[in-house]
Enzyme design. Structure first.
Site, PDB file in Angstrom:
ATOM      1  N   TYR A  41       0.826  -1.210   0.000  1.00  0.00           N
ATOM      2  CA  TYR A  41       0.000   0.000   0.000  1.00  0.00           C
ATOM      3  C   TYR A  41       0.857   1.256   0.000  1.00  0.00           C
ATOM      4  O   TYR A  41       0.430   2.296  -0.490  1.00  0.00           O
ATOM      5  CB  TYR A  41      -0.883   0.052   1.261  1.00  0.00           C
ATOM      6  CG  TYR A  41      -2.138  -0.776   1.189  1.00  0.00           C
ATOM      7  CD1 TYR A  41      -2.070  -2.160   1.146  1.00  0.00           C
ATOM      8  CD2 TYR A  41      -3.390  -0.176   1.188  1.00  0.00           C
ATOM      9  CE1 TYR A  41      -3.215  -2.925   1.108  1.00  0.00           C
ATOM     10  CE2 TYR A  41      -4.543  -0.936   1.155  1.00  0.00           C
ATOM     11  CZ  TYR A  41      -4.451  -2.311   1.117  1.00  0.00           C
ATOM     12  OH  TYR A  41      -5.590  -3.053   1.088  1.00  0.00           O
ATOM     13  N   ASP A  81     -12.222  -9.707   4.630  1.00  0.00           N
ATOM     14  CA  ASP A  81     -13.504  -9.694   3.897  1.00  0.00           C
ATOM     15  C   ASP A  81     -14.004 -11.129   3.705  1.00  0.00           C
ATOM     16  O   ASP A  81     -15.193 -11.416   3.856  1.00  0.00           O
ATOM     17  CB  ASP A  81     -13.358  -9.035   2.513  1.00  0.00           C
ATOM     18  CG  ASP A  81     -13.660  -7.536   2.523  1.00  0.00           C
ATOM     19  OD1 ASP A  81     -13.378  -6.881   3.553  1.00  0.00           O
ATOM     20  OD2 ASP A  81     -14.174  -7.021   1.509  1.00  0.00           O
TER      21      ASP A  81
HETATM   22  C1  IPM Z   1     -10.390  -1.441   4.191  1.00  0.00           C
HETATM   23  C2  IPM Z   1     -10.459  -0.928   2.773  1.00  0.00           C
HETATM   24  C3  IPM Z   1      -9.251  -0.049   2.473  1.00  0.00           C
HETATM   25  C4  IPM Z   1      -8.009  -0.927   2.544  1.00  0.00           C
HETATM   26  C5  IPM Z   1      -9.266   0.702   1.136  1.00  0.00           C
HETATM   27  C6  IPM Z   1     -10.557   1.448   0.920  1.00  0.00           C
HETATM   28  C7  IPM Z   1      -8.112   1.627   1.016  1.00  0.00           C
HETATM   29  O1  IPM Z   1     -10.580  -1.974   1.864  1.00  0.00           O
HETATM   30  O2  IPM Z   1     -10.365  -0.608   5.115  1.00  0.00           O
HETATM   31  O3  IPM Z   1     -10.410  -2.661   4.399  1.00  0.00           O
HETATM   32  O4  IPM Z   1      -7.656  -1.607   1.579  1.00  0.00           O
HETATM   33  O5  IPM Z   1      -7.386  -0.933   3.603  1.00  0.00           O
HETATM   34 MN    MN Z   2     -10.966  -3.883   2.818  1.00  0.00          MN
END
Ligand code: IPM
Ligand code: MN
Ligand code: NAD
Length: 353
Positions: A139, A245
């Site tokens: 990231y 997720d």
């Molecule tokens: C999360 C989201 C974020 C991430 C994005 C929106 C930058 O998916 O908070 O899980 O990838 O961390």
């Molecule tokens: Mn996420």
């Protein structure tokens, strides 16, 4: 107790769910005699519209001075093609507040086990927490660039970044069931080879805790096959994003999972793990539970355990009373959920104050 809580509603369903969270906090404050200062600040797409940046300076300054930050969600198609995206603000606030440890607890309650697409026998007694590294990895590492012909992201981890998150995971495991699963891709990635090496080194300081290593592809499969085996799952930023997720399908919806993000000294930030859900924004059907559980995590971290468990038990009671939002297979609106939740909160006060 006095607490200054900075609220960042964000975009899409963010304000819809954060409004409920602040109403619940006002109720908890009145009931338990706490002085909560709750103030909204621009953040995300709405801040781009009004200030040209996703994280305005005054929002960042207020967040740094707060006792805690409560966030809804950011993003949406309106801002997807701009240079400044709402997601930049999210990454920036995590970095600025040095929120390196993101805790995403996953458990399946009797109220939701029948809602999951998975078999009930797989879900029984599932209770683990994902510890996601939040301020490093692909990231953030440089170089990061793109032309029409080639695009580059860089995956770098420094020893100290791995060490502090793995140490965080071991400390947490000691308060739980003494097991850490470190997830990496050490059969391919150099950053993962260092991750595994450092995880083993940190383990030597915690001999009472079991450490296992899994490759991320196998971990994704194990989450569905035998999720009971997990206690604390520690992993790098991108893997943690994806696996959490996936894990939300154990209790049955992305709308259920909360999170807390921590630094070593400053304020923590609490947010549901889901996004701004543009497909349902404005329809009044968002599930507020992930947001409410994030509030409950925040209160527990303030040392307000009765307040925190009042919220948890009221959520469970609301579900037991049959109030399921659409993502959980029901047809109750966000408002109907909230109204029932408040009935349960008021009933629950007798046993929690
Ligand atoms: C999360 C989201 C974020 C991430 C994005 C929106 C930058 O998916 O908070 O899980 O990838 O961390
Ligand atoms: Mn996420
Ligand atoms: P999402 O999490 O917003 O939605 C994925 C699916 O889950 C959608 O069908 C949505 O309707 C559903 N969903 C999510 N939360 C729900 C809830 N509380 N109640 C009911 N249903 C819910 O992910 P996405 O669609 O991939 O991304 C949408 C936007 O959100 C993007 O701009 C993305 O970058 C952003 N995002 C932000 C955050 C954050 O603010 N922390 C996290 C993830 C995604």
């Amino acid at each position: 107790m006095k607490k200054n809580i900075v609220c960042l509603p964000g975009d899409g369903i963010g304000p819809e769910i954060l409004n409920i969270a602040t109403e619940v906090l006002e109720f908890v404050g009145e009931t338990f005699n706490h002085e909560f200062t709750l103030k909204n600040y621009p953040f995300g797409g709405n801040a781009i519209d009004d200030y040209g940046v996703s994280l305005p300076d005054h929002t960042l300054e207020a967040s740094k001075c707060a006792d805690a930050v409560l966030l809804g969600a950011v993003g949406g198609p309106k801002w997807d093609s701009g240079i400044e995206r709402p997601e930049n603000g999210l990454l920036k606030i995590r970095k600025e507040l040095q929120l390196f440890a993101n805790l995403r607890p996953v458990s399946v309650s009797p109220e939701t086990s029948k809602l999951s697409p998975l078999k009930e026998e797989i879900l029984k007694d599932v209770d683990f927490t994902v510890v996601r590294e939040l301020t490093g990895g692909i990231y953030f590492a440089q170089p990061k660039r793109r032309t029409d012909e080639v695009a580059t992201d860089t995956l770098t981890y420094e020893r100290h970044e791995i060490e502090r998150i793995v140490d965080f995971a071991f400390k947490l495991a000691k308060k739980r069931r003494n097991k850490v699963t470190s997830v990496d891709k050490a059969n391919v990635l150099e950053s993962s080879k260092l991750w595994r090496q450092v995880a083993c080194e940190v383990h030597s300081r915690y001999p009472e805790v079991e450490l296992e290593h899994l490759y991320v592809d196998a971990a994704a499969m194990e989450l569905m096959r035998n999720p009971r085996r997990f206690d604390v799952v520690v992993t790098e930023n991108l893997f943690g994003d994806i696996l959490s997720d996936e894990a939300s399908m154990l209790p049955g919806s992305l709308g259920l999972l909360p999170s807390g993000s921590y630094s070593t000294t400053g304020p923590a930030l609490y947010e549901p793990i889901h996004g701004s859900a543009p497909d349902i924004a404005g329809k009044g059907i968002a599930n507020p539970i992930g947001m409410l559980r994030s509030v409950s995590m925040m209160l527990a971290d303030f040392g307000m355990s009765s307040e925190s468990s009042l919220i948890e038990s009221s959520i469970s009671a609301t579900l037991r009373a049959g109030f399921y939002t659409k993502d959980l297979g029901g047809n109750c609106s966000t408002d109907e959920f909230k109204n029932e939740l408040f009935k349960e909160l008021k009933k629950g006060v007798q046993t929690h104050v």
